[in-house]
Write an enzyme that holds these catalytic residues in place. Structure first.
Site, PDB file in Angstrom:
ATOM      1  CE  LYS A 206       8.339  -5.950  -5.644  1.00  0.00           C
ATOM      2  NZ  LYS A 206       9.618  -6.445  -4.787  1.00  0.00           N
TER       3      LYS A 206
ATOM      4  CG  ASN B 116       4.285  -3.682  -4.541  1.00  0.00           C
ATOM      5  OD1 ASN B 116       3.396  -4.022  -3.957  1.00  0.00           O
ATOM      6  ND2 ASN B 116       5.435  -3.533  -4.381  1.00  0.00           N
TER       7      ASN B 116
ATOM      8  CG  HIS C 193       7.304 -10.445   1.292  1.00  0.00           C
ATOM      9  ND1 HIS C 193       6.907  -9.542   2.159  1.00  0.00           N
ATOM     10  CD2 HIS C 193       7.957  -9.965   0.188  1.00  0.00           C
ATOM     11  CE1 HIS C 193       7.197  -8.361   1.494  1.00  0.00           C
ATOM     12  NE2 HIS C 193       7.417  -8.614   0.009  1.00  0.00           N
TER      13      HIS C 193
HETATM   14  N1  UMA Z   1      -6.062  -5.069   6.693  1.00  0.00           N
HETATM   15  C1  UMA Z   1      -7.126  -5.926   7.228  1.00  0.00           C
HETATM   16  N2  UMA Z   1      -7.069  -7.106   7.672  1.00  0.00           N
HETATM   17  C2  UMA Z   1      -5.748  -7.572   7.736  1.00  0.00           C
HETATM   18  C3  UMA Z   1      -4.843  -7.044   7.452  1.00  0.00           C
HETATM   19  C4  UMA Z   1      -4.907  -5.885   6.947  1.00  0.00           C
HETATM   20  O1  UMA Z   1      -8.196  -5.386   7.173  1.00  0.00           O
HETATM   21  O2  UMA Z   1      -6.051  -9.017   8.264  1.00  0.00           O
HETATM   22  C5  UMA Z   1      -6.089  -3.904   6.407  1.00  0.00           C
HETATM   23  C6  UMA Z   1      -5.461  -2.825   7.110  1.00  0.00           C
HETATM   24  O3  UMA Z   1      -6.044  -2.425   8.347  1.00  0.00           O
HETATM   25  C7  UMA Z   1      -5.009  -1.883   6.193  1.00  0.00           C
HETATM   26  C8  UMA Z   1      -5.278  -2.459   4.696  1.00  0.00           C
HETATM   27  O4  UMA Z   1      -5.590  -3.898   5.143  1.00  0.00           O
HETATM   28  O5  UMA Z   1      -6.248  -0.704   6.158  1.00  0.00           O
HETATM   29  C9  UMA Z   1      -3.822  -2.309   4.310  1.00  0.00           C
HETATM   30  O6  UMA Z   1      -3.781  -3.152   2.927  1.00  0.00           O
HETATM   31  P1  UMA Z   1      -2.489  -3.785   2.393  1.00  0.00           P
HETATM   32  O7  UMA Z   1      -1.350  -3.751   3.487  1.00  0.00           O
HETATM   33  O8  UMA Z   1      -2.757  -4.849   1.724  1.00  0.00           O
HETATM   34  O9  UMA Z   1      -1.872  -2.618   1.564  1.00  0.00           O
HETATM   35  P2  UMA Z   1      -2.428  -1.630   0.655  1.00  0.00           P
HETATM   36  O10 UMA Z   1      -2.766  -0.186   1.241  1.00  0.00           O
HETATM   37  O11 UMA Z   1      -3.691  -2.011  -0.227  1.00  0.00           O
HETATM   38  O12 UMA Z   1      -1.302  -1.494  -0.351  1.00  0.00           O
HETATM   39  C10 UMA Z   1      -1.068  -2.462  -1.471  1.00  0.00           C
HETATM   40  C11 UMA Z   1       0.390  -2.759  -1.175  1.00  0.00           C
HETATM   41  N3  UMA Z   1       0.856  -3.082  -0.101  1.00  0.00           N
HETATM   42  C12 UMA Z   1       1.146  -4.455   0.203  1.00  0.00           C
HETATM   43  O13 UMA Z   1       1.589  -5.139  -0.483  1.00  0.00           O
HETATM   44  C13 UMA Z   1       1.685  -4.616   1.796  1.00  0.00           C
HETATM   45  C14 UMA Z   1       1.479  -1.636  -1.852  1.00  0.00           C
HETATM   46  O14 UMA Z   1       2.740  -2.043  -1.911  1.00  0.00           O
HETATM   47  C15 UMA Z   1       0.866  -0.956  -3.024  1.00  0.00           C
HETATM   48  O15 UMA Z   1       1.716  -0.015  -3.475  1.00  0.00           O
HETATM   49  C16 UMA Z   1      -0.661  -0.791  -3.085  1.00  0.00           C
HETATM   50  O16 UMA Z   1      -1.179  -1.916  -2.866  1.00  0.00           O
HETATM   51  C17 UMA Z   1      -1.093  -0.571  -4.564  1.00  0.00           C
HETATM   52  O17 UMA Z   1      -1.048  -1.425  -5.489  1.00  0.00           O
HETATM   53  C18 UMA Z   1       3.760  -1.661  -0.869  1.00  0.00           C
HETATM   54  C19 UMA Z   1       4.460  -2.563  -0.226  1.00  0.00           C
HETATM   55  O18 UMA Z   1       4.941  -2.492   0.936  1.00  0.00           O
HETATM   56  C20 UMA Z   1       4.638  -0.540  -1.274  1.00  0.00           C
HETATM   57  N4  UMA Z   1       4.639  -3.822  -1.078  1.00  0.00           N
HETATM   58  C21 UMA Z   1       5.330  -4.945  -0.464  1.00  0.00           C
HETATM   59  C22 UMA Z   1       6.890  -4.457  -0.938  1.00  0.00           C
HETATM   60  O19 UMA Z   1       7.043  -3.776  -2.070  1.00  0.00           O
HETATM   61  O20 UMA Z   1       7.709  -5.476  -0.549  1.00  0.00           O
HETATM   62  C23 UMA Z   1       4.811  -6.259  -1.207  1.00  0.00           C
END
Ligand code: UMA
Length: 439
Positions: free
Chosen positions: A110, A133, A180
């Protein structure tokens, strides 16, 4: 959105961006995170840290961050109350304006494809936004877009799960392999989530699909857009394909031609990424000469088979973005030289056995780090010498001692990084620092 109260679950990159975006629109926001919220936020945004509370049930709309599981008690209560749940992608895309909204998903490739598509569209000299993402939430740029803009988005299955009206003009699914599964439950559910990328498209839109991927072929049956196929292994009637002799063949719209592929990107998987990107660019009106020019100078993206350094004839390659087994499989297949592979981290429950035959063919040694070491050792021992080294620093030291001229030291973990790092970028940067320090 006037008068609404919106609850956002997860204050990571996308949650914080969504909260600031909504505040700018004058919407009342409650931002909830299970951990302490460290982002600096306007005081008008209400926050809560710790267990997600029932205050969220007083909201009219919930924005679920991608990492928040559906099985959480609060998500169940929200579903029972029939409160709408959107992803940050759904929210921001409602406010984004664009001539072309390009959305790219797939298990692997991606980020490279999205970056390359961005480079292609840059040649049109229109306002361009590359987001999603890839690390830049769409909410951060949506209000800057105009009807002349091109938006190129990397989208994940997590984001697609909570869309309603998200409507790309050009979409692509690169491939669908196990990843996932702990979240989606089954391959079928995972593939369905990916397939939602085209659910609001019409026959005026284009969807680029991988003809070599059985899940893509299955999804094509219910795709409402015009399908542009791409293939590395077979001729396609409508789309683009690789002829096996170094040429890309075009069979799309008015294009009936072929050109020699010149690229710096290694590996067969990158041919697939290039084919998909070329298809999207052609469908979006990028000229063939611009496509060829960009391809010849594009060097790929950080943390993805990134050459860090050549020291004493040994190439050190950072593939920290390989957070699943299939991604590492693809990396192993990209090299002809002997590999010293560093792998491990937080496992995702998928078996490591698909790596066995490539390890036998390509690797001379495995160095295992991180939490999932026991599972990796259990599944991969006895093929080539394997050592448990625990941490990246030790792995790099050890690799540099045993590597010989012509070898490749490859960090391609097949695991997430969260057991030892905040994310794969931090892991990749650490690897690069360690490699650069080697004498
Ligand atoms: N959190 C809660 N409750 C929960 C679980 C998590 O409050 O039950 C909180 C954590 O404490 C943390 C926050 O949620 O503070 C983290 O949020 P998140 O993991 O949903 O991720 P973001 O920081 O918002 O980043 C997301 C994407 N992350 C995921 O999809 C896991 C980022 O992709 C993306 O760059 C960003 O939004 C901007 O759009 C990363 C990723 O790993 C790169 N993506 C996966 C992949 O590519 O395989 C899908």
């Amino acid at each position: 959105m006037n008068g609404l109260r919106v609850g956002i679950i997860g204050a990571g990159r996308s949650g914080v961006a969504a909260a600031k975006f909504l505040r700018r629109l004058g919407v009342r926001v409650l931002l909830s995170d299970r951990q302490r919220i460290t982002a600096s936020l306007p005081s008008s945004i209400q926050t809560e840290s710790g267990p997600h509370s029932d205050r969220l049930l007083d909201c009219d709309l919930i924005i679920r961050s991608p990492g928040v599981p559906n099985h959480l008690p609060i998500m169940k209560k929200i579903a029972l109350r029939r409160i709408r749940v959107w992803s940050e992608l759904e929210l921001a895309s409602r406010f984004a304006r664009a001539e072309h909204l390009v959305a790219i998903t797939g298990t692997n490739g991606k980020t490279t494809t999205t970056t390359l598509v961005g480079e292609f569209f840059k040649t049109l000299r229109r306002p361009l936004f590359v987001a999603g993402n890839i690390g830049m939430p769409l909410s951060e740029v949506a209000l800057k877009t105009t009807p002349r803009s091109t938006i190129v988005l990397e989208v994940s299955s997590y984001q697609l799960e909570n869309i309603e009206s998200f409507h790309p003009t050009l979409s692509a699914i690169l491939n669908i392999t196990p990843d996932h599964l702990e979240h989606h439950g089954s391959m079928k559910a995972y593939a369905s989530a990916k397939g939602r990328i085209f659910e609001n498209q019409t026959k005026d839109d284009v969807c680029v699909l991988n003809a070599d991927d059985p899940w893509c072929r299955r999804l094509a049956r219910r795709c409402p857009a015009r399908v542009c196929w791409f293939s590395r292994r077979q001729k396609v009637r409508k789309g683009v394909y690789y002829d096996g002799h170094g040429n890309i063949v075009l069979r799309w719209g008015n294009y009936r031609s072929r050109f020699a592929l010149r690229t710096h990107l290694p590996g067969p998987h990158n041919i697939e990424n290039i084919l998909a990107a070329v298809a999207l660019a052609l469908a979006g009106g990028v000229s063939l000469s611009a496509i060829r020019r960009v391809l010849a100078r594009f060097h790929g993206v950080e943390h993805r088979l990134e050459l860090v350094r050549i020291l004493h004839g040994v190439r050190y390659v950072n593939d920290s973005k390989a957070t699943n087994v299939d991604s590492t499989r693809v990396a192993l297949a990209s090299f002809a030289d002997p590999l010293i592979v560093i792998l491990g981290g937080e496992g995702k429950g998928a078996p490591y056995s698909p790596l066995k035959s490539l390890i036998r063919k390509r690797a001379k040694r495995l160095l295992v780090i991180g939490e999932d070491t026991p599972a990796i050792v259990r599944e991969l021992k006895g093929i080539v010498p394997l050592e448990k080294v625990g941490h990246l620093a030790k792995a790099v030291q050890h690799a540099s001692r045993v590597a010989e001229h012509g070898d490749v030291v490859l960090l391609s973990p097949a695991c997430a990084s969260f057991d030892q790092y905040n994310n794969y970028e931090e892991r990749g940067r650490h690897f690069k620092r360690l490699v650069k320090k080697l004498a």
